[in-house]
Every structure is written in structure tokens, then in C-alpha cells.
Write an enzyme that holds these catalytic residues in place. Structure first.
Site, PDB file in Angstrom:
ATOM      1  N   CYS A   3      19.502  37.030  46.075  1.00 50.38           N
ATOM      2  CA  CYS A   3      18.232  36.717  45.420  1.00 50.38           C
ATOM      3  C   CYS A   3      17.636  37.998  44.879  1.00 50.38           C
ATOM      4  O   CYS A   3      18.146  39.084  45.129  1.00 50.38           O
ATOM      5  CB  CYS A   3      17.269  36.110  46.428  1.00 50.38           C
ATOM      6  SG  CYS A   3      17.930  34.677  47.267  1.00 50.38           S
TER       7      CYS A   3
ATOM      8  N   ARG B 202      20.352  37.812  39.525  1.00 46.95           N
ATOM      9  CA  ARG B 202      20.665  37.755  40.953  1.00 46.95           C
ATOM     10  C   ARG B 202      20.458  36.356  41.531  1.00 46.95           C
ATOM     11  O   ARG B 202      20.855  36.085  42.658  1.00 46.95           O
ATOM     12  CB  ARG B 202      19.783  38.735  41.737  1.00 46.95           C
ATOM     13  CG  ARG B 202      19.926  40.197  41.337  1.00 46.95           C
ATOM     14  CD  ARG B 202      18.970  41.066  42.112  1.00 46.95           C
ATOM     15  NE  ARG B 202      19.207  40.989  43.534  1.00 46.95           N
ATOM     16  CZ  ARG B 202      20.120  41.709  44.186  1.00 46.95           C
ATOM     17  NH1 ARG B 202      20.855  42.560  43.512  1.00 46.95           N
ATOM     18  NH2 ARG B 202      20.307  41.592  45.485  1.00 46.95           N
TER      19      ARG B 202
ATOM     20  N   TRP C  53      18.590  32.498  44.855  1.00 49.68           N
ATOM     21  CA  TRP C  53      19.934  31.948  44.775  1.00 49.68           C
ATOM     22  C   TRP C  53      20.150  31.271  46.112  1.00 49.68           C
ATOM     23  O   TRP C  53      20.404  31.917  47.117  1.00 49.68           O
ATOM     24  CB  TRP C  53      20.983  33.042  44.554  1.00 49.68           C
ATOM     25  CG  TRP C  53      22.366  32.503  44.526  1.00 49.68           C
ATOM     26  CD1 TRP C  53      23.264  32.465  45.550  1.00 49.68           C
ATOM     27  CD2 TRP C  53      23.023  31.866  43.422  1.00 49.68           C
ATOM     28  NE1 TRP C  53      24.428  31.862  45.150  1.00 49.68           N
ATOM     29  CE2 TRP C  53      24.308  31.476  43.860  1.00 49.68           C
ATOM     30  CE3 TRP C  53      22.654  31.603  42.119  1.00 49.68           C
ATOM     31  CZ2 TRP C  53      25.210  30.825  43.025  1.00 49.68           C
ATOM     32  CZ3 TRP C  53      23.551  30.956  41.289  1.00 49.68           C
ATOM     33  CH2 TRP C  53      24.805  30.578  41.736  1.00 49.68           C
TER      34      TRP C  53
ATOM     35  N   ASN D 176      15.847  38.518  50.837  1.00 50.12           N
ATOM     36  CA  ASN D 176      17.177  38.406  50.241  1.00 50.12           C
ATOM     37  C   ASN D 176      18.183  38.708  51.345  1.00 50.12           C
ATOM     38  O   ASN D 176      18.106  39.761  51.986  1.00 50.12           O
ATOM     39  CB  ASN D 176      17.362  39.400  49.094  1.00 50.12           C
ATOM     40  CG  ASN D 176      18.826  39.431  48.646  1.00 50.12           C
ATOM     41  OD1 ASN D 176      19.492  38.404  48.618  1.00 50.12           O
ATOM     42  ND2 ASN D 176      19.327  40.621  48.354  1.00 50.12           N
ATOM     43  N   GLY D 177      19.080  37.781  51.596  1.00 53.34           N
ATOM     44  CA  GLY D 177      20.054  37.990  52.668  1.00 53.34           C
ATOM     45  C   GLY D 177      20.278  36.685  53.416  1.00 53.34           C
ATOM     46  O   GLY D 177      19.874  35.610  52.944  1.00 53.34           O
TER      47      GLY D 177
ATOM     48  N   GLU E 213      46.900  32.090  37.631  1.00 51.07           N
ATOM     49  CA  GLU E 213      45.543  32.648  37.519  1.00 51.07           C
ATOM     50  C   GLU E 213      45.540  33.930  36.683  1.00 51.07           C
ATOM     51  O   GLU E 213      44.669  34.147  35.843  1.00 51.07           O
ATOM     52  CB  GLU E 213      44.953  32.906  38.913  1.00 51.07           C
ATOM     53  CG  GLU E 213      43.568  33.518  38.948  1.00 51.07           C
ATOM     54  CD  GLU E 213      42.491  32.744  38.196  1.00 51.07           C
ATOM     55  OE1 GLU E 213      41.423  33.320  37.948  1.00 51.07           O
ATOM     56  OE2 GLU E 213      42.744  31.585  37.802  1.00 51.07           O
TER      57      GLU E 213
ATOM     58  N   LYS F  51      43.323  34.382  33.275  1.00 51.88           N
ATOM     59  CA  LYS F  51      42.344  35.471  33.091  1.00 51.88           C
ATOM     60  C   LYS F  51      42.636  36.226  31.799  1.00 51.88           C
ATOM     61  O   LYS F  51      41.766  36.515  31.000  1.00 51.88           O
ATOM     62  CB  LYS F  51      42.366  36.437  34.287  1.00 51.88           C
ATOM     63  CG  LYS F  51      41.711  35.868  35.550  1.00 51.88           C
ATOM     64  CD  LYS F  51      40.224  35.860  35.529  1.00 51.88           C
ATOM     65  CE  LYS F  51      39.589  34.534  35.197  1.00 51.88           C
ATOM     66  NZ  LYS F  51      39.839  33.371  35.970  1.00 51.88           N
TER      67      LYS F  51
ATOM     68  N   GLU G 169      41.785  34.034  28.767  1.00 52.58           N
ATOM     69  CA  GLU G 169      40.347  33.795  28.581  1.00 52.58           C
ATOM     70  C   GLU G 169      39.622  34.961  27.912  1.00 52.58           C
ATOM     71  O   GLU G 169      38.787  34.780  27.046  1.00 52.58           O
ATOM     72  CB  GLU G 169      39.676  33.606  29.940  1.00 52.58           C
ATOM     73  CG  GLU G 169      39.777  32.246  30.563  1.00 52.58           C
ATOM     74  CD  GLU G 169      38.906  32.181  31.798  1.00 52.58           C
ATOM     75  OE1 GLU G 169      37.758  31.737  31.689  1.00 52.58           O
ATOM     76  OE2 GLU G 169      39.375  32.609  32.864  1.00 52.58           O
TER      77      GLU G 169
ATOM     78  N   HIS H 239      64.996  27.908  32.895  1.00 46.89           N
ATOM     79  CA  HIS H 239      65.118  26.525  32.407  1.00 46.89           C
ATOM     80  C   HIS H 239      64.410  26.333  31.068  1.00 46.89           C
ATOM     81  O   HIS H 239      64.000  25.231  30.713  1.00 46.89           O
ATOM     82  CB  HIS H 239      64.553  25.553  33.452  1.00 46.89           C
ATOM     83  CG  HIS H 239      65.251  25.645  34.766  1.00 46.89           C
ATOM     84  ND1 HIS H 239      66.566  25.292  34.958  1.00 46.89           N
ATOM     85  CD2 HIS H 239      64.812  26.104  35.962  1.00 46.89           C
ATOM     86  CE1 HIS H 239      66.906  25.511  36.221  1.00 46.89           C
ATOM     87  NE2 HIS H 239      65.869  26.002  36.848  1.00 46.89           N
TER      88      HIS H 239
ATOM     89  N   LYS I 148      30.431  28.894  31.068  1.00 49.72           N
ATOM     90  CA  LYS I 148      30.586  29.168  32.496  1.00 49.72           C
ATOM     91  C   LYS I 148      30.732  27.879  33.291  1.00 49.72           C
ATOM     92  O   LYS I 148      31.516  27.775  34.234  1.00 49.72           O
ATOM     93  CB  LYS I 148      29.384  29.963  33.017  1.00 49.72           C
ATOM     94  CG  LYS I 148      29.482  30.345  34.474  1.00 49.72           C
ATOM     95  CD  LYS I 148      30.653  31.266  34.717  1.00 49.72           C
ATOM     96  CE  LYS I 148      30.952  31.589  36.150  1.00 49.72           C
ATOM     97  NZ  LYS I 148      32.232  32.257  36.334  1.00 49.72           N
TER      98      LYS I 148
HETATM   99  C1  AGP Z   1      37.633  30.326  34.913  1.00 48.41           C
HETATM  100  O1  AGP Z   1      37.555  31.667  34.632  1.00 48.41           O
HETATM  101  C2  AGP Z   1      36.942  29.479  33.942  1.00 48.41           C
HETATM  102  N1  AGP Z   1      35.595  29.829  33.845  1.00 48.41           N
HETATM  103  C3  AGP Z   1      37.177  27.984  34.149  1.00 48.41           C
HETATM  104  O2  AGP Z   1      38.555  27.746  34.145  1.00 48.41           O
HETATM  105  C4  AGP Z   1      36.596  27.404  35.445  1.00 48.41           C
HETATM  106  O3  AGP Z   1      37.350  27.821  36.536  1.00 48.41           O
HETATM  107  C5  AGP Z   1      36.636  25.871  35.344  1.00 48.41           C
HETATM  108  O4  AGP Z   1      35.832  25.487  34.264  1.00 48.41           O
HETATM  109  C6  AGP Z   1      36.158  25.220  36.647  1.00 48.41           C
HETATM  110  O5  AGP Z   1      34.817  25.549  36.880  1.00 48.41           O
HETATM  111  P1  AGP Z   1      34.152  25.182  38.299  1.00 48.41           P
HETATM  112  O6  AGP Z   1      34.899  25.909  39.363  1.00 48.41           O
HETATM  113  O7  AGP Z   1      32.727  25.636  38.153  1.00 48.41           O
HETATM  114  O8  AGP Z   1      34.246  23.686  38.469  1.00 48.41           O
END
Ligand code: AGP
Length: 595
Positions: free
Chosen positions: A2, A27, A72, A98-99, A468, A472, A475, A491, A590
Site C-alpha cells: 500500500c 503501490r 492494495w 502498509n504490511g 513462458e 515473455k 510480448e 517432429h 494487463k
Molecule cells: C502475461 O504476461 C500476460 N499479461 C497474459 O498472458 C496474462 O497472463 C493472461 O492474460 C492471464 O491474466 P490473469 O492471470 O490476470 O488471468
């Protein structure tokens, strides 16, 4: 995580508190509040963003001393009652915090038996009541007495009606005092105060400060201490990123703390954080783990982990696919993983699973999110707000939740369980070792940044890590990348290999080691340059791969943690090399709240 603030001086109190809070919303931003002392205490708070909250306040707020908070949520959903400041029974003492207070339930029961009335679900509310309990006529003394009973992390600012000073304290949570001319400010972090001053004092753990408009006293365990004054040269933007160039790099570097906070929130390895009935002879037939994007990669790691520890088969499903083709039943147990708790596909999956009579555990990072409200059981990660679109610390926190969810049910002997728990507690240090190797990792970004196609390969519990790593890189650097089970390359994808297509190989010290070595040789035979992630001390892989990045030794089931952090840094520096808008990549959000 927070944001807390305080002010004592001659300025109009409301605009100061509101401005400082708005600078700390990175935060936490699910609710906020202020308290001002003038002829008693006036407390205002609500579950809204700071700019909306500001419009609800009286035009003019008298007072020269006040505190504020932007939240938060960790304990208690975002609501007006759970927003800070929290007060004691007399309404004369207000606290922003905060904590996380780990022993708050015990303290709450004790105080309630002594007649204290609690109105919120938060851990924080025990603090003003403890201060009230010990207050005679010395606020600082009462705060010190109260904090002796508190276990956990805290940064607090205490305001008492009629007192011309603020009392502040910290332990395992950041807190600064900022020095002005006949005024002083308190804040969780420097962005809050840079509009007013650049002179700050950083409080240290167990410090208690008494701050009035023209005086600052700091003591530790009752002894006066001298804390050095620092001059801040950062811009507000830089400061919000903690001096890092991007939120993503800052969040990558927060992971040791995130691991500590996440597993610290779970009581013990033998006390389940949620009841995983499937593991204990309850007639449930299958375990499903469902999610989207990066969270789905965590789900896959959960599958390998639980199949290894429980010896039961685990089914993973992409939520977006499950919603149309998937099936489950009342004999299924399911785990849905979602950082934001608002991803449309994940929410639809939870509803569908429940319609089919399936028990649902949600792992999420956002207290009060929709997912946390429509599920049967909830396991929170404690990654704090994740600003960068690319999920990093939330993913590592999800792995901690899965480890902690699984360990109590592991079909292994107690000595093995103890060594795994010890290994888990060492992970913050291991991740720090990877972060300390950042400069070496960034060098390989040069090579990758010139490629248009990259493959990531791994086996077993590190196959999802390859997925993953590829996600990354895709993205944030806009390079086409694919994660592949190493055994699958021959394959088909072999056709794409060649000197312009680098392969990043994750070579774990487990039963897949020899097979990975063979796969690297096969890739080399098709002239693709290979960057291999290997355990420190390995002298074999370097003979066949073009270059190696070493990771610290950990238990095989924990290797996804250290390997993922390497791939996060590799993606970050590659995107940086290509000048990409790392925190807010094109075409992405996000939280994906549409199907
Ligand atoms: C990951 O870097 C992305 N932002 C995206 O794949 C994300 O993981 C996906 O949209 C799922 O989001 P969530 O975990 O908030 O459900």
C-alpha cells in the site's frame, strides 16, 4: 503493498494528502482514505481511486496535521469499512499501515475479550486498539508497547486528536521522513514528496519516529538514533519505478521479497492453505488446473508438481478452450489461476465449473477481485500490484502458491518434506543470485535482439518454463518465439532451424538431463546457435552449447523458479535492445476482461 503518507505543517492539508497519495497509486489503488486532526479527528475513506475520492471530500478541510492511505488489499475486500485509516474505540487514534500483521487474529480475540469492538476485516485494525490499550499520556510510548505485540511487517503513521505530532514506525516495510521548511512529510516512498522537497531520511527496521512541523526525533528500542539525510535527484516517474527504467525490471527485482511475502502469508507446510480433497481419498476422481496466458504456464508447472508429489493424474486446460469444449463434474476438483482475478475467460470457467458441481479453488493476486468473490476457496498470492503488462513476479508468486498448496498432501516421508520446505525457504536467496548475474544475462540479449525467430526448449517441469520464456519474449520484444518440449522439435520444427534461429535450452539437473544434452546436439547439427541454462558447476553442457547461463543449484521441482527469472531478464534486455515500449506493449492489456 500500500501507500501511506503523513503531513504536519502550515499548508492546506487536503491538497497535500491527496497529491502525495496520487503519487503512490502504483503501490495500490483499490481504496483510499485520510484522517485530519482539528478539533478532534475527521476520517474520510472509500473504495475508489484517489482522484474520485478527492471530489467526495469537503471543499475546505481545516487542519495542519493529517495522514493518508492508498490500498492494495491483503486482508478484507476493498470496501469503505476495510479502507484505511483505522481507528480505536474512542475515535481519537487513527492509523494507516502498509504490511501484513501475521498474528492479528490472536490479537483481535484478545482485545475483543477486553471489550474492544472491531468493525473491519483487516489485520491493521488491531494496531489502533493496541495503542488505545497502552495509552496513558505518551503516544510514542503507547505505540512502542503496541508494536511489541505485533508479529509481521509494518510501516505505520499514527495520528491522535489534539497531538501536534505524528508517530511513525517501520519493520520490513519502507518508510521515509521528508524534510521541509517548517513542515515535514511521511511517505512509503519518495515519489509522494518530490513535489515539495528532495531531502529525506530513510527509517530502518524497528525505528520509531516522532515528527512535528519543526522537529524530528528517531529512536530504536528506546534509544535515540541519528538517521542520515539524503538528497533525492530522481524525477517522480523514475522514483515510482524505484530508480529502475521500467516497472517490469523493478517487478523482476522484487521477486525475492514476493516469494518471502507469499510463503510468509501461509502458516506452515503441514497446514493446507486450501483443502485439496482430490489428494486424500474422498472419491474425487480428477484434478483440473485451468488458466490463461502466463497463468496457464503456472498451471502446467502445477500439473508436473502435483503428479510428482501426489501420484494422481492432473488435467490442465486453457480456460478459453474449456469454456466451449471442456467438461468437468462433481467428482472433479479444480484450481483456477488468474493474477488479476478479472480475466473474462477465467471468470467464465469458474462459473461453468460451479454449474457442473465442481469444487473450485482460485489462486489470485487481487483481494476482492471478481474471481475471489465467486469461488469456493481462495488462495492469495502476495506479489503486490503488478503494473507492467508482462507478468513476472505474479507468476513466481503463483508457483509459490502451488508449491504450498501441494506440499501438505505430498506422498513423501517427513524428512523429504522438511528438505523441500527448507529448499522453498532458500528460494529468495537463490533468485537473488540469478538477479546478481543480470549483467551476464543481458549480454545474450544482443544476440537474440537481431533474430526474428527464437525457440525455447525444455523437458518435464521445465517444458512450461520454455513456453513462458517464449511468451515473455513475444510480448515485449515482438520477436516470434516458440516454446517447445525438447523431444518434439524433431517432429517438425527442425525444419525452421538454422544459423539465424537461436535456441534457448533449459537443462535441468533431473531425469531429463541426458535427453536434453542429446537434443542440444541435434539442434547444433542443424546450425542453430544454442544458449543453454545450466546448473552452476556443470562442465558438460558448455562443451556442446554455444554459450551457457548458469543458475544456482535447487531441488528439481524448484528449478522452474530460477530458470524463469533468467528468461524474464533475457526477454527484458532483448526488448530494451530493440527499443520496445516494455511496460505497455502494443495490442495488449494487463487484464483481459473480454472473451
Ligand atoms: C502475461 O504476461 C500476460 N499479461 C497474459 O498472458 C496474462 O497472463 C493472461 O492474460 C492471464 O491474466 P490473469 O492471470 O490476470 O488471468
Amino acid at each position: 503493498m500500500c501507500g501511506i503518507v503523513g503531513y504536519v505543517g502550515e499548508r492546506q492539508i487536503k491538497p497535500v494528502l491527496i497529491n502525495c497519495l496520487s503519487r503512490l497509486e502504483y503501490r495500490g489503488y483499490d481504496s483510499c482514505g485520510i484522517a485530519v486532526s482539528r478539533d478532534g479527528l475527521k476520517v474520510y475513506k472509500d473504495a475508489v481511486r484517489v482522484n474520485v475520492f478527492d471530489k467526495t471530500l469537503p471543499q475546505l478541510l481545516d487542519g495542519k496535521i493529517g495522514i493518508g492511505h492508498t490500498r492494495w488489499a491483503t486482508h478484507g475486500e476493498p470496501s469503505q469499512l476495510n479502507a484505511h485509516p483505522h481507528c480505536d474505540c474512542t475515535g481519537k487514534i487513527a492509523v494507516v499501515h502498509n504490511g501484513i500483521i501475521n498474528n492479528f487474529q490472536k490479537l483481535r480475540r484478545q482485545l475483543a475479550s477486553e471489550g474492544h469492538k472491531f468493525i473491519s476485516e483487516t489485520d491493521t485494525e488491531v494496531i489502533p486498539h493496541l495503542i488505545e490499550k497502552y495509552y496513558e499520556d505518551d503516544l510514542e510510548e503507547a505505540v512502542a508497547m503496541a508494536l511489541r505485540e505485533v508479529e509481521g511487517s509494518y510501516a505505520i503513521v499514527v495520528l491522535m486528536a489534539g497531538e501536534p505530532k505524528l508517530v511513525v514506525a517501520r519493520k520490513d516495510s519502507p518508510l521515509i521522513i521528508a524534510i521541509g521548511d517548517r513542515e515535514n512529510f511521511i511517505a512509503s516512498d519518495v515519489p509522494a514528496i518530490l513535489d515539495y522537497t528532495s531531502r529525506v531520511i530513510y527509517l530502518e527496521d524497528d525505528d520509531i519516529g516522532v515528527v512535528s512541523s519543526d522537529n524530528i526525533e528517531v529512536s530504536r528500542h528506546g534509544v535515540a538514533v541519528d538517521r542520515k539525510e539524503h538528497q533525492i535527484l530522481w524525477s517522480i516517474g523514475d522514483a515510482q519505478k524505484g530508480g529502475y527504467e521500467h516497472f517490469m525490471l523493478k517487478e523482476i527485482h522484487e521477486q525475492p521479497k514476493v516469494i518471502r511475502d507469499t510463503i510468509g502469508g501461509y502458516v506452515s507446510a503441514t497446514e493446507p492453505v486450501a483443502s485439496l480433497a482430490i489428494a486424500g481419498g474422498t472419491g474425487l476422481e480428477e484434478l483440473l488446473i485451468l488458466a490463461c496466458g502466463t497463468s496457464y504456464h503456472a498451471a502446467l508447472i502445477g500439473k508436473y508438481l502435483m503428479e510428482d508429489l501426489f501420484r494422481v493424474s492432473v488435467r490442465t486446460e486453457l480456460a478459453s478452450e474449456f469454456n466451449y469444449w471442456g467438461h468437468a463434474s462433481s467428482r472433479s476438483q479444480s484450481i483456477v489461476i488468474t493474477q488479476s482475478g478479472e480475466t473474462a475467460d477465467a471468470l467464465k470457467t469458474i462459473k461453468r465449473l460451479k454449474e457442473e458441481g465442481c469444487r473450485v479453488i482460485v489462486i489470485t493476486n487481487v483481494v476482492g477481485s471478481t474471481a475471489s468473490r465467486i469461488t469456493d476457496q481462495i488462495v492469495y498470492t502476495r506479489a503486490g500490484p503488478e503494473i507492467s503488462v508482462a507478468a513476472t513476479k505474479s507468476f513466481i508468486a503463483q508457483l509459490m502458491a502451488l508449491y504450498w498448496l501441494a506440499l501438505p498432501y505430498a506422498k513423501i516421508d517427513i524428512r523429504r518434506l522438511d528438505s523441500l520446505v527448507a529448499g522453498l525457504r532458500q528460494l529468495p536467496g537463490k533468485v537473488q543470485q540469478v538477479l546478481d548475474n543480470e549483467a551476464v544475462i543481458s549480454e545474450y540479449a544482443q544476440q537474440l535482439s537481431k533474430s526474428e525467430n527464437v525457440f525455447f526448449i525444455g523437458r518435464g517441469i521445465n517444458f512450461p518454463v520454455a513456453l513462458e520464456g517464449a511468451l515473455k519474449l513475444k510480448e515485449i520484444s515482438y520477436i516470434h518465439a516458440e516454446g517447445y518440449a525438447a523431444g518434439e522439435l524433431k517432429h517438425g520444427p527442425f525444419a525452421l532451424l538454422g544459423s539465424n534461429t537461436p535456441v534457448v535450452a533449459i537443462v535441468a539437473r533431473d531425469n531429463t538431463y541426458e535427453a536434453m544434452l542429446t537434443n542440444i546436439k541435434e539442434v547444433k547439427a542443424r546450425r542453430s546457435p544454442v544458449i543453454a541454462l545450466v546448473e552452476e558447476g556443470d562442465e558438460v553442457v558448455g562443451e556442446v552449447a554455444d554459450s551457457v547461463i548458469t543458475v544456482p543449484q535447487v531441488e528439481a521441482i524448484f528449478s522452474p523458479v530460477v530458470n524463469t527469472v533468467v528468461l524474464q531478464l533475457l526477454a527484458y534486455y532483448t526488448a530494451k535492445e530493440r527499443g520496445c515500449p516494455i511496460d505497455f506493449p502494443r495490442n495488449l492489456a494487463k487484464s483481459v476482461t473480454v472473451e
